[in-house]
Write an enzyme that holds these catalytic residues in place. Structure first.
Site, short mmCIF file in Angstrom:
data_model
loop_
_atom_site.label_atom_id
_atom_site.label_comp_id
_atom_site.label_asym_id
_atom_site.label_seq_id
_atom_site.Cartn_x
_atom_site.Cartn_y
_atom_site.Cartn_z
N ASP A 1 0.85 -1.19 0.00
CA ASP A 1 0.00 0.00 0.00
C ASP A 1 0.89 1.25 0.00
OD1 ASP A 1 1.07 -0.09 2.51
OD2 ASP A 1 -0.84 -0.28 3.57
N ASP A 2 0.31 2.40 0.27
CA ASP A 2 1.08 3.64 0.21
C ASP A 2 1.68 4.01 1.56
OD1 ASP A 2 0.66 3.97 -2.49
OD2 ASP A 2 -1.30 4.89 -2.15
#
Ligand code: WTA
Length: 694
Positions: free
Chosen positions: A564-565
């Site tokens: 994910d980020d």
């Protein structure tokens, strides 16, 4: 074995080099990195002899116990749980969990019916068992010569005084207390005082800014903040109390009032120089000296919350991860017993700050639950010289050292004489956490630091998991540098492919967990919906970790990093959205996008693309202002390493930023940017590449 042979050769060379250094040899010959690089390639698999006192010394013994832990969690964890003190015993069928959103509300309940207390299990129990005079905490200050031994009895007395003081301020079961302190012994003491009276601690890392502190205090409605006048790390001192003052102001603007600030007098800023708000601020020593060193324990249901710890996600503001009492306790103690082979009286050093989960579970709770001695170090590893860590190991005869790859890489870059001049014969086991460890750093840690004697346990887990989830049990199976190896008891990892199908056998995919575990987070504070959406909705029927992983032919699991980020800077989780928010708050900023790129020491560094309004100057002054904003709104550790002036960001026709492309540009991999057909305007990409490094 091959590893051992190589080591001996390597060590001889090091001795020669160390001699050179003393004699003032030319610097080029002293490049220790070069030496270990020449010595050997990191082994792909290595069997380090270690006899575990936990009595699991082969994979067969592990498999048998593991199988039971998955099939009969009530029984396995009931047995572990019975090794702790309960005011009221939990039921035989005590596990009640659901991690499948399709089956209703997510819940993780362990030790149902049980009443217990974390502080009682960490302290009173050992004093009653005759361990009162044993060191509980060994505190080593920032400067050499500053130190303090706190026995179990001393620690209990101080915890009781603070517990009484908190009660005198009207704090009771379920109230939140914020703690914003450097690594002094009073930090874990404050945590223990909270759980003793059933209050919920919310430790905010001392490196966070006033804005970040204010947000965490207000969100958790912490009426009391415990802090210290200053924090000293290396040559730098930070006026923590002043940051708290600012945070209180910011919180009151948001409509939240902090009632009391308890201040420990510490180092550079003594009483007279510390800014003071009469009626709100109180000195730790003045207040606690008036309190009794006995304080009744608040017996709590196993599922009562014990603490909150805010962590970054890929979107939105930081999340208040809420942990339980009973499940957390047994999860922490059990994992430390098996992974670190931790036993009463061991000197255990976890180098993490209490502001992060590792400092909660493995500096404060687990060592004390097991009656061990926990080392607390206030300073930085290179102050006053790069030998500090090894000097502390020698001074306290540390048996298990638990640290992060970022620290290993930083110290590996120094001359080896800093390590070898200190006696490390007390070390029996080494551990790492926080990010994948590169095999080269692993090898250095193993051969140079651990003299090839000590197994390295690479431990994978998260703030949300509360306890180690994947790691080797020392001596039970061969290690592979860079690999966390196998799941611990009660942990059922599964890899999913891009279609969400389970990968059986070898392969690579997204790491999810199929079964609840005792130290699992209970919820996100005041936000069950976000809790379920973040962790249980992405892959129905599973807990979604946010990490990718690969399983090899031996069944070992290799963590490959976040999918994910979330960026992992020196083992600190930083959300891209938070950094982007801070950058965008600059008056000249039109838009910002942040990606994580490889960094030699930090693991990942922050690389920011920033677009300014058309009438603004792309100047170095603006660059500095942008970085300053991130420092102010989050903390220095989240400051971008690079600001890339972006005339525009690559977006799809629907306006979505193509981070994949940004990442490639940041890494300089501009030859093959992949499919760009979804871009609304592909000329943006050429302009970005042209601007690289300017
Ligand atoms: C990463 C820290 C590889 C991972 C305890 C995880 C790791 C995040 C390892 C959690 C490891 C932690 N190998 N990656 N041994 N340990 N991570 O919440 O990406 O600060 O999701 O908890 O760190 O970070 P957190």
């Amino acid at each position: 074995s091959r590893g051992l042979l190589v080591t001996r050769v390597g060590m001889d060379r090091l001795k020669v080099l160390a001699g050179h250094f003393v004699a003032g040899g030319p610097a080029s010959e002293l490049d220790s990195r070069q030496t270990s690089a020449e010595a050997s390639e990191p082994p792909t698999s290595i069997d380090v002899k270690y006899r575990a006192r936990s009595n699991i010394n082969d994979r067969g013994a592990y498999e048998a116990l593991y199988k039971g832990s998955i099939q009969e969690p009530d029984k396995f964890w009931g047995k572990q749980g019975s090794q702790y003190a309960w005011k009221q015993q939990f039921q035989e069928q005590h596990v009640d969990c659901n991690i499948d959103v399709r089956r209703g509300k997510i819940r993780s309940r362990w030790f149902a019916g049980g009443l217990t207390n974390l502080a009682f299990n960490c302290l009173d129990r050992h004093v009653e068992d005759g361990r009162g005079d044993q060191p509980c905490f060994l505190w080593e200050g920032n400067d050499v010569g500053q130190d303090r031994v706190l026995t179990y009895r001393d620690t209990l007395a101080e915890v009781c005084r603070l517990g009484n003081w908190l009660r005198s301020q009207g704090i009771s079961k379920g109230d939140v207390v914020a703690i914003y302190m450097p690594m002094v012994a009073e930090l874990p003491i404050a945590m223990l005082a909270c759980v003793r009276i059933g209050a919920i601690h919310n430790v905010v890392f001392g490196g966070f800014s006033a804005d970040a502190l204010a947000a965490r205090v207000a969100d958790s409605r912490a009426r009391i903040i415990i802090t210290s006048s200053t924090s000293v790390r290396g040559k730098k001192s930070t006026p923590l109390k002043q940051i708290v003052d600012q945070a209180c102001k910011l919180a009151s603007k948001e409509g939240f009032k902090v009632d009391k600030v308890l201040v420990l007098e510490h180092s550079a800023l003594p009483k007279g120089k510390t800014p003071w708000t009469q009626g709100r601020d109180l000195w730790w020593a003045d207040e606690l000296s008036q309190q009794k060193p006995q304080c009744d324990v608040e017996w709590l249901p196993a599922e009562a919350p014990s603490f909150l710890l805010y962590t970054s996600g890929s979107t939105g503001k930081p999340k208040g991860v809420q942990h339980s009492t009973g499940g957390f306790m047994v999860g922490a103690g059990t994992t430390a017993k098996y992974v670190f082979d931790l036993q009463p009286g061991d000197v255990f050093w976890c180098t993490a700050d209490c502001g992060w989960i590792t400092g909660h579970t493995y500096l404060t709770y687990a060592p004390l639950l097991l009656g061990a001695t926990s080392v607390i170090f206030e300073g930085v590893p290179v102050h006053p010289d790069p030998g500090r860590v090894w000097q502390i190991v020698a001074k306290y005869k540390v048996r298990q050292l638990y640290t992060a790859p970022t620290l290993i890489r930083a110290l590996e870059a120094q001359d080896h004489k800093w390590v070898t001049k200190h006696d490390r014969s007390s070390l029996k086991l080494l551990g790492t956490v926080g990010e994948p460890i590169n095999p080269r750093a692993w090898q250095w840690f193993h051969e140079v630091v651990g003299e090839s004697r000590c197994p390295i346990v690479d431990t994978w887990w998260q703030t949300e998991t509360g306890m180690i989830m994947i790691a080797a049990l020392p001596g039970a199976w061969p290690l592979k540098p860079g690999c966390a190896t196998l799941p611990l008891f009660g942990v059922l990892p599964v890899l999913l492919d891009s279609e969400g199908k389970e990968i059986k056998g070898a392969g690579e995919g997204v790491l999810v967990l199929k079964q609840a575990w005792p130290a699992m987070m209970q919820t996100l504070l005041n936000n069950q919906q976000r809790f379920e959406e973040t962790y249980f909705a992405p892959q129905k029927g599973f807990y979604f970790t946010g990490d990718g992983a690969r399983r090899d032919e031996d069944g070992y699991i290799w963590i490959t990093g976040r999918v994910d980020d979330v960026i992992n800077v020196s083992g600190h989780r930083v959300g891209t959205a938070e950094v982007e928010g801070a950058l965008s708050s600059h008056a000249a900023c039109d838009e910002a996008a942040v990606v994580g790129v490889e960094h030699k020491v930090k693991g990942q560094g922050i690389y920011a693309f920033v677009t300014l309004h058309s009438d603004s100057d792309y100047s170095d002054a603006t660059r500095k202002e942008l970085v300053k904003l991130v420092r102010e709104q989050i903390g220095a550790f989240a400051a971008p390493d690079t600001i890339h002036w972006a005339p525009g960001l690559p977006k799809t026709r629907s306006g979505k930023i193509l981070r994949r492309v940004l990442l490639k540009i940041a890494k300089g991999e501009t030859k093959d940017l992949g499919d760009l057909s979804s871009l609304a305007d592909s000329s943006v990409v050429d302009k970005l590449i042209e601007r690289r490094g300017k």
